[in-house]
Enzyme design. Structure first.
Site, PDB file in Angstrom:
ATOM      1  CD  GLU D  47      28.402 -10.214  26.966  1.00 26.15           C
ATOM      2  OE1 GLU D  47      27.445 -11.284  26.967  1.00 26.15           O
ATOM      3  OE2 GLU D  47      27.993  -9.087  27.588  1.00 26.15           O
ATOM      4  CD  GLU D  58      23.999  -1.251  29.411  1.00 28.21           C
ATOM      5  OE1 GLU D  58      24.410  -2.014  30.489  1.00 28.21           O
ATOM      6  OE2 GLU D  58      24.023  -1.403  28.233  1.00 28.21           O
TER       7      GLU D  58
END
Ligand SMILES: Cc1ncc(COP(=O)(O)O)c(C=O)c1O
Ligand SMILES: Cc1ncc(COP(=O)(O)O)c(C=O)c1O
Lengths: 429, 285, 429, 285
Positions: D47, D58
């Site tokens: 990824e 995040e």
């Protein structure tokens, strides 16, 4: 009140001869415009207080404090008035009166700057040139307030004489007035000074208790058992008490009380003074480490009126002290002195430590950061709630934004049990 | 109303020069030397300021003098002691604020009220009182005490004092009347207002001498005012300025005293000169 | 508004999957409590707004500005709300809603600290533990506000990631929420974020225009011709516009407008954005020297919603800039974006200089020191009053006490024609 | 829905190890070395984070990586260039936020909308997309573009995702589903939540591989999760931590790359081991 401006033996007009015509003229204007609503003065005053000032201010039930103290605590929210304190009620009234009197200019003294900022706001609103006298030392301690006055277009004149604090500013303002009485009105900041100031300022501030009494009928369903307000000069105090003074529980003949059918209840009135660091005095140094003139002062003459004062045995006025600059005054309104002597008002004092505790208490439990002046009233409630019962109205005379720096320093300097961790503010804000 | 003889005598030979100093400015001993210098310079009466912590009627010059005197330890007791020790032979008038008069009895362990102060003032040889924050309306207790102890009570007439208020003062005044030359508080100014003339006219019926003060600083001004009909000249700030300069430059007390004496002489001479110049016209007022 | 939270193509719910259940639950609560007043939620909200917040706030005629501009200028006085800005309307609504939802904890992000202080006040008032995330750099720039939050008992958590400003604080708050959704409500500070926030925050703020519309009927005798409000995220803007949006002058069938007999007038709506130092952008540096997303932004997705954004051509969000930290945001509420696209709202921008002039203008002529955000609306009035006619309502979204230091620095840095002499403040206050 | 063959192949031989890194962290060249190190360490799919300025999903570890990458000049164009230059032969999945996907066409002078981005991604050899701020409800335009260009669209299933929302995702997902191991945002944690097990159970009917991520940092954890039924392991923060340390200590890129490779190997081996340990019971889910 008799028409000569006396409250018992207190009050009067102890001023330099040059000012006598001015206070005579003012007394005349007070009678006509304020007492008799000539030219609709009081209507315009009330309307501007509503639209510009934000009146009525709420009477708010303080749920969390009520629970804490097992009382019904109600807050009269003068902190929500434009400018952040009750001071505007008076400043707006006087500046408007000056306009009705045909004056062209406003002067005022200020110590901490609260009365100065209120006057500057009112003067800008009513398009009156305004000069504010302020001691040089006070200017350096209260720069945000000085800036606010200047932003509102007032001329702030530093007073360098003497120690450069409130008392020199008062003298300087008197001096200006003595030279300019014909064109100028002097806006005094509390229920002090010569007649008609104590009565007039009280009447302008009485809107507080006029509203509170009506709001109490709605929210409490009757009169409160007690009313608490802090006392410096005593303007918020008198404003908060005025419409409850007659609720003294005394029997009345129907001649006294024509409404008759509503028997007067008893509302206890507590004036909370600044106990500073101690109620003792240092005669030698001419210093009282408090501002508790109602509780500890002696009768005397200051700034135009006979009243209770902090003075040495010769009659020299002492330097007063308080954590809150707005309570830091060696005198008090003559009417309040009289109400204390006649046992209608109970004077109580709360020291700096307890006031700070009250400051943090209200901030944390009700989400209202009070002025340090106001905090004294909450300090009293915290310490003495067990002696009260039923419903209590506390006047929140002002908000604490102006006091953040002091609150940090003073909290830092002592052990306040309920203060938040303030380590990151050790260097100030 | 009693009339104090010494004061009456001071006006007997023509217009009087009446200087003022704050007692204890900048310290006890220097202050004594300064007051004595005024006497040498030709003072007919001397006004002695007893410093009060809140002198609302004073200009900044005298306010600062009062601060210096208080910092130097001046108190009402010390003031009376000062007067006792003073070596001058002109009548003395005490100028102070009402609270000090009112509280003096309390400081002696008695009740508040003016009597104790006036009694003690009489004892030390003070002839009169001026109390700038005491209007005629509040003056009866003090007037009574003055009568009891043979002191004059001097009132200040402002340019704006008129009608009923003038009456009330006229009924209570003795010794002399202090005619405030212009609006404002004390402080040395150079203009001689023609308000003075108007004030003197308004007081023409009064049978006490009319002494003019507020802002007089030169012999020349003194002369013109007296020429215009004043019975006396009161000078404060112009003299206090000299004391202030002496205090800030730390020059020897004698030098300052000499300067004060010279200034007093200039003003005293101006006063006499004015009397000489006085037109018959003016005399008639 | 359709029930999927879209305003035309704007709005929606662009959030991490973990938050979807939380915003679903919130949407449900919004429908039940806010839209349908279940359990009397809205009644309690209104009552607390009145008693704790000080509502209604006045609609005040600004006499001197009216004369200056030859208009009828009315001020909606949100600066008088508790805390000093409109922010409390929303914060109180959301904290109360969280209580109704059974949440045990409140979190919020804050940039300049206005939303944080409002939330801290509301949380103290309603006895809800509260954590406020704030970038470390912002903490250092806004220490008085940090102190106020701590005084109210909130936990202020410094965010050190990235540049330590608002956007990192938003991310950190989302992160907290994503981990604690079950017990925690996230109080967003403006009409931004995923549905239902933009609609819900608007509804809480709509009390401004609900009052203003009623007050206008009383004072102006009808609708105002124009309404002006500054726009950052757009909460005061949407609150001030909400009840005037339908006054679009359009003909209506009786089906649209069942009340029928009162034909809708036309009220022009102006959203004043921060023009900063320039409307141009520096793509290279990723910096827009303004916060004018309505005027110059492009459609995109930020913080949970599709709206107009300041972004570079790749879609990276630009750093926005404004003299007023509360307008300093690269996005704007999706509903406002839609109202601009459909020509119902006119977006205008006012640069820093003009905003400062507006700041001094209101302070001097009306005795009201506005927040620098609010000052933009008055800068617009000063510059464009000739294009307006009749009556104008300007929302005074907040007071300027929080901005005194900035006002000094910014005034000092440029030539403001109507600033007072501030030489004594060269070193700050 | 198209299925990307490369991704399907990566799951064909058993559970896949899927590491994540932010592209351009801390700079273009180093980042290339790091991604290649992951491939050498045994990644089955990689990824690649395309940094967005507001990475709301995040944790602070990856947020800081993104800040470093942006400061290093990473942009969508550079990202595609990076992918072109990359010397790895595992399928690549781009993880980014919707605004970058949506605006890409505009940056090429066209209209906004996801197609241009997906087309370019396909061109440079990207096999799939993960868009953490794009819920299934808003995903149709992107799903269509992915179908048009043969990319998978991976959705993230949270522990709280249930009912209708699960359905909606199931209808739109392809390649694999990203199973969020616990509430919160990304960040290396040591606990393996049993929410994971429950999530895997909820997804048992889905016919795409289930890769578990969020907080996995050791081979041991990887093994346990795979043993519990996961078809893949996604690891981000634990690897980004190594990059961050390399960046802050300024040690040579090769050293950091070697460490990344070692960590990848540990995780890849954990993944295989977990498969071996898998009980027949778990297989049945
Ligand atoms: C908030 C507040 N409360 C009380 C006071 C005390 O004044 P007063 O006793 O006249 O109300 C002040 C004076 O500045 C004040 O600012
Ligand atoms: C006084 C004031 N006005 C306006 C704003 C801008 O926010 P909004 O556009 O959401 O009203 C802020 C934000 O802090 C503010 O404090």
């Amino acid at each position: 009140m008799s028409t000569d401006g006396k409250f018992g033996d207190y009050g009067g007009q102890y001023v330099p001869e040059a000012l006598m015509p001015a206070i005579g003229e003012l007394d005349d204007a007070y009678q006509r415009y304020v007492l008799n609503n000539e030219d609709g003065f009081m209507d315009e005053f009330r309307e501007r207080l509503a639209d510009f000032g934000g009146r009525p201010t709420p009477l708010q039930r303080a749920d969390r404090l009520s629970e804490r103290y097992d009382l019904d605590v109600y807050l009269k929210r003068e902190d929500l008035l434009h400018g952040g304190a009750h001071k505007l009620n008076n400043a707006l009234g006087q500046v408007l009166l000056a306009k009705y009197m045909g004056k062209e200019r406003i002067i005022a003294e200020t110590g901490a700057g609260q009365h100065g900022t209120a006057t500057a706001m009112a003067a800008a609103h009513l398009d009156m040139p305004c000069t504010i006298y302020m001691g040089e030392r006070d200017i350096n301690r209260q720069r945000p307030n000085v800036f606010r006055m200047k932003l509102n277009g007032s001329d702030v004149k530093p007073v360098t004489a003497g120690r450069g604090t409130l008392k020199e500013a008062i003298s300087e303002t008197m001096r200006d007035w003595a030279a300019t009485v014909e064109s100028t009105h002097y806006v005094i900041g509390s229920v002090v000074g010569p007649h008609p100031f104590p009565a007039m300022v009280r009447d302008f501030q009485a809107v507080i208790s006029e509203e509170a009494r009506r709001q109490a009928q709605e929210k409490i369903g009757g009169l409160p058992d007690s009313v608490i307000a802090c006392a410096g000069g005593g303007s918020n105090t008198m404003g908060t008490f005025a419409n409850f003074v007659d609720d003294d529980g005394a029997e009345r003949s129907s001649a006294d009380d024509p409404s008759g059918d509503e028997p007067r209840g008893r509302v206890d009135l507590y004036a909370v003074e600044a106990g500073g660091s101690s109620l003792a005095v240092d005669e030698e140094a001419g210093v009282a480490p408090n501002s508790a003139s109602l509780s500890t002062g002696e009768e005397g003459v200051l700034h135009g009126a006979r009243t209770k004062l902090l003075q040495d045995s010769f009659g020299q006025i002492m330097e007063s002290h308080s954590i809150s600059s707005g309570l830091d005054y060696a005198g008090v309104g003559p009417e309040l002195a009289h109400l204390v002597d006649t046992d209608r008002v109970t004077p109580v004092a709360v020291d700096d430590d307890v006031a700070l505790e009250g400051f943090h208490r209200l901030s944390q439990t009700e989400g209202i950061i009070p002025a340090l002046e106001t905090a004294h009233a909450f300090g009293y409630l915290e310490e003495h709630h067990a002696e009260l019962s039923g419903s209590v109205i506390v006047n929140v005379s002002g908000r604490g934004d102006k006091d953040l720096q002091s609150a940090i320093e003073e909290t830092d300097a002592r052990d306040v049990p309920n203060a938040p961790d303030m380590s990151m503010f050790a260097e100030g804000i | 109303m009693a009339e104090n003889e010494a004061i009456a005598a001071a006006f007997a030979d023509g217009p009087a020069f009446i200087p003022y100093l704050a007692v204890g400015d900048p310290d006890y001993e220097a202050s004594k030397a300064y007051v004595e210098a005024l006497a040498r310079g030709g003072a007919d009466i001397i006004e002695l300021g007893l410093p009060f912590s809140e002198p609302i009627a004073e200009g900044s010059t005298i306010q600062n003098a009062i601060v210096r005197a208080l910092e130097g330890g001046m108190t009402p007791s010390r003031f009376f002691e000062f007067v006792t020790e003073l070596d001058v032979d002109v009548p003395l008038v005490c100028m102070t604020y009402y609270n000090l008069i009112y509280q003096y009895g309390r400081s002696r362990g008695g009740a508040p009220g003016p009597d104790a102060f006036v009694e003690r003032a009489a004892e030390v040889g003070i002839s009169g009182l001026v109390v700038p924050d005491l209007p005629a309306e509040e003056a009866d207790p003090l007037r009574e005490a003055c009568d009891d102890h043979g002191l004059d009570l001097v009132f200040i007439v402002a340019p704006t004092t008129e009608g009923e208020r003038l009456e009330r003062m006229m009924e209570r005044v003795s010794g002399y009347v202090y005619v405030q030359a212009r609006l404002g508080t004390t402080g040395a100014k150079t203009d001689v207002s023609d308000q003075t003339t108007r004030s003197l006219q308004r007081l023409s019926e009064w049978d006490v001498p009319k002494a003019v003060g507020f802002g007089i600083s030169s012999g020349d001004q003194a002369a013109r005012i007296v020429a215009n009909g004043a019975d006396g000249i009161i000078v404060g700030s112009a003299l206090v300025d000299i004391v202030a300069e002496g205090a800030s430059s730390e020059r020897p007390v004698e030098e300052t005293a000499a300067e004060l004496e010279a200034k007093a002489r200039e003003l005293a001479e101006g006063t006499r000169e004015g009397a000489a110049r006085r037109s018959p016209d003016v005399d008639a007022i």
